[in-house]
Design an enzyme around this catalytic site. Structure first.
Site, PDB file in Angstrom:
ATOM      1  N   SER A 252      50.443  32.977  40.419  1.00 56.00           N
ATOM      2  CA  SER A 252      51.037  34.124  41.102  1.00 56.00           C
ATOM      3  C   SER A 252      49.934  34.916  41.790  1.00 56.00           C
ATOM      4  O   SER A 252      48.753  34.592  41.663  1.00 56.00           O
ATOM      5  CB  SER A 252      51.759  35.022  40.086  1.00 56.00           C
ATOM      6  OG  SER A 252      50.792  35.742  39.350  1.00 56.00           O
ATOM      7  N   LYS A 253      50.338  35.957  42.477  1.00 56.86           N
ATOM      8  CA  LYS A 253      49.387  36.782  43.225  1.00 56.86           C
ATOM      9  C   LYS A 253      48.246  37.312  42.348  1.00 56.86           C
ATOM     10  O   LYS A 253      47.168  37.590  42.841  1.00 56.86           O
ATOM     11  CB  LYS A 253      50.114  37.969  43.863  1.00 56.86           C
ATOM     12  CG  LYS A 253      50.963  37.548  45.034  1.00 56.86           C
ATOM     13  CD  LYS A 253      51.312  38.741  45.907  1.00 56.86           C
ATOM     14  CE  LYS A 253      52.055  38.335  47.151  1.00 56.86           C
ATOM     15  NZ  LYS A 253      53.383  37.784  46.870  1.00 56.86           N
ATOM     16  N   ARG A 254      48.531  37.457  41.069  1.00 54.51           N
ATOM     17  CA  ARG A 254      47.482  37.935  40.160  1.00 54.51           C
ATOM     18  C   ARG A 254      46.278  37.005  40.169  1.00 54.51           C
ATOM     19  O   ARG A 254      45.151  37.416  39.938  1.00 54.51           O
ATOM     20  CB  ARG A 254      48.002  38.011  38.718  1.00 54.51           C
ATOM     21  CG  ARG A 254      48.811  39.240  38.411  1.00 54.51           C
ATOM     22  CD  ARG A 254      49.262  39.243  36.957  1.00 54.51           C
ATOM     23  NE  ARG A 254      49.974  38.000  36.617  1.00 54.51           N
ATOM     24  CZ  ARG A 254      49.546  37.114  35.743  1.00 54.51           C
ATOM     25  NH1 ARG A 254      48.425  37.300  35.102  1.00 54.51           N
ATOM     26  NH2 ARG A 254      50.247  36.028  35.493  1.00 54.51           N
TER      27      ARG A 254
END
Ligand code: GLU
Length: 491
Positions: A252-254
């Site tokens: 994910s963007k994390r």
């Protein structure tokens, strides 16, 4: 004849997971002489946007992946956009209503919400619909549906079980009572849900294999029940291993960039991205990881897919990109790197495009940076000094270790004397030449070259000096050394 599809919902930018699904479908179609189909699943009108459809086209165009049938190129099963097939889904929902395999439900959102809250307060393990409308007399329900807002739900046969064999995961068996209870097939606005539209289209479009992300696995028993309700033969299912970040959580963007656009804007080459993504959950041949799309297509098979989830490693992608940059032909690399250099103002103000001569110089300079760039945008940045006079650093930067300003000036004067000859030689000759000069002048080779490098490029760290000198030409080099000498000789 194999027929596979990529069926994205245009509710966001194309990301690595979607690309991997599309790529495996594409490779499988190519490997088996089948067809690869694009279908837009845009029935969720609140979340789908035209710009995401455009992003889908742009992305796959950039990647060089083309489908055999799709909304843009048509095909025997047109239309390939679900919002243009709405009547069809209604027709199939009616078919299930008529055969008693689906029913009208009149429960309001408010009732469903209250149900959810009550269960939550009672810590009930039950979730989903409580089948309140399941036993309303069909004729009465049909009458009510003419005036009342209603959805159509699938009547899951409760005393049966459902099993299927996934190509990667193997056999699994579900008690129908544990499957999503009587899900909605047709919403009150007449739009189908994902489940209905997906099954109807896979069937009508003759899809033979469904290769999709593992997150859809839990929907599959329901899909099998739907196929059975229609009396259709389900396709083969192959749920692809998840793509995780290095911490073992879903990518994910994390973790960093996830959309293809981000990688593209960072200066990742499409071939490198495709190559790396093709290895997320598959391996092709012992001992080699670098493959072109055609080579992958020639080697792909469903047996090569892994069961375990894949880990997305940004450093590994960077390595692939560096390999592709290194191997690229100069003209191809220059063309791909050009937009980055233009934006960064390598040829003057940001956005200024190069003249024909500058473009030629840019192309000729590619060998100087190929071995040193991980991303396309670094190439122009590293070559800026070839196009603009570099800002020269303060005098200290010209002084070799344990040396003096006077000595640095003397070294530069030696440089001024030899630069025209140096710039005219090829790398090998240049090297031998400066070695002789250093010996004759009794200076260390490194000490001789360092001030010259700073004068020509503006920095102690730069692409190779001899190549740079030859691209700049003797005259420009001499002028830059002169300018540096002025700085050094200033009090
Ligand atoms: N529209 C679904 C998606 O966005 C398709 C899932 C499937 O392949 O069945 O991923």
């Amino acid at each position: 004849m194999v027929r596979v599809r990529y069926a994205p919902s245009p509710t966001g930018l194309q990301h690595i997971g979607g690309l991997r699904t599309a790529l495996f479908n594409y490779l499988f179609a190519r490997a088996s002489g089948g067809s690869f189909i694009l279908r837009l699943e845009d029935t969720d009108r609140t979340r789908c946007e035209d710009r995401y459809v455009q992003n889908l086209y742009d992305t796959f165009n950039w990647l060089g992946i083309h489908w055999d049938e799709g909304p843009d190129c048509g095909g025997a099963y047109s239309p390939y956009t679900q919002s243009e097939r709405i009547l069809l889904y209604r027709q199939y929902a009616n078919e299930l209503l008529d055969s008693g395999k689906a029913y009208y439900c009149f429960c309001s959102q408010q009732r469903l919400e209250e149900l959810r809250k009550q269960r939550e307060e009672a810590h009930s393990p039950e979730t989903g619909y409580d089948r309140a409308c399941r036993n309303i007399d069909a004729a009465e329900a049909a009458r009510r549906a003419k005036n009342e807002s209603a959805v159509v739900r699938l009547k899951i046969p409760l005393d049966e079980s459902t099993s299927f064999k996934d190509i990667i995961i193997g056999e699994s068996k579900w008690n129908n009572r544990d499957v999503n209870p009587d899900p909605v097939l047709l919403k009150s606005d007449g739009f189908p849900t994902y489940h209905l539209a997906n099954i109807v289209d896979d069937h009508l479009m003759g899809i033979t294999h469904v290769l999709r992300a593992q997150e859809w696995l839990s929907s599959t028993p329901l899909h099998i029940i739907l196929y059975k309700a229609f009396g259709w033969q389900p396709p083969e299912f192959c749920h692809l291993p998840m793509v995780m970040g290095q911490d073992g959580k879903k990518l994910s963007k994390r973790h960093g960039a996830t959309s293809v656009d981000e990688f593209r804007n960072q200066g990742v080459l499409s071939a490198a991205l495709l190559n790396y993504v093709s290895l997320l959950g598959a391996s092709y041949e012992e001992g080699n990881e670098i493959w072109t799309l055609d080579e992958l297509a020639a080697r792909f098979s469903l047996e090569k897919l892994h069961k375990a989830s894949a880990v997305f490693d940004y450093k590994k992608l960077e390595w692939f990109n560096a390999q592709y940059i290194k191997a690229a032909k100069n003209d191809v690399l220059a063309e791909k790197a050009l937009p980055f250099a233009v934006n960064a103002g390598v040829f003057g103000a940001a956005g200024k495009t190069p003249s024909v001569a500058e473009m030629k110089l840019f192309e000729n300079a590619m060998p100087l940076v190929k071995e040193r760039a991980n991303y396309l945008n670094e190439t122009g940045e590293k070559l800026r000094y070839l196009f603009c006079e570099p800002a020269l650093p303060p005098p200290e930067e010209f002084i070799p270790k344990k040396s003096t300003r006077e000595e640095a000036a003397r070294l530069l004067r030696i440089g001024r004397g030899i630069i025209a000859e140096l710039a005219a030689k090829n790398e090998e000759e240049a090297e031998a030449f400066v070695k002789r000069v250093a010996e004759a002048e009794a200076v260390k080779l490194g000490d001789l070259l360092m001030p010259m490098r700073v004068a020509l490029t503006g920095s102690r760290v730069s692409p190779p000096l001899f190549g740079s000198a030859s691209l700049l030409g003797g005259e420009k080099c001499a002028a830059r050394i002169e300018r540096a000498l002025e700085i050094l000789q200033r009090n």
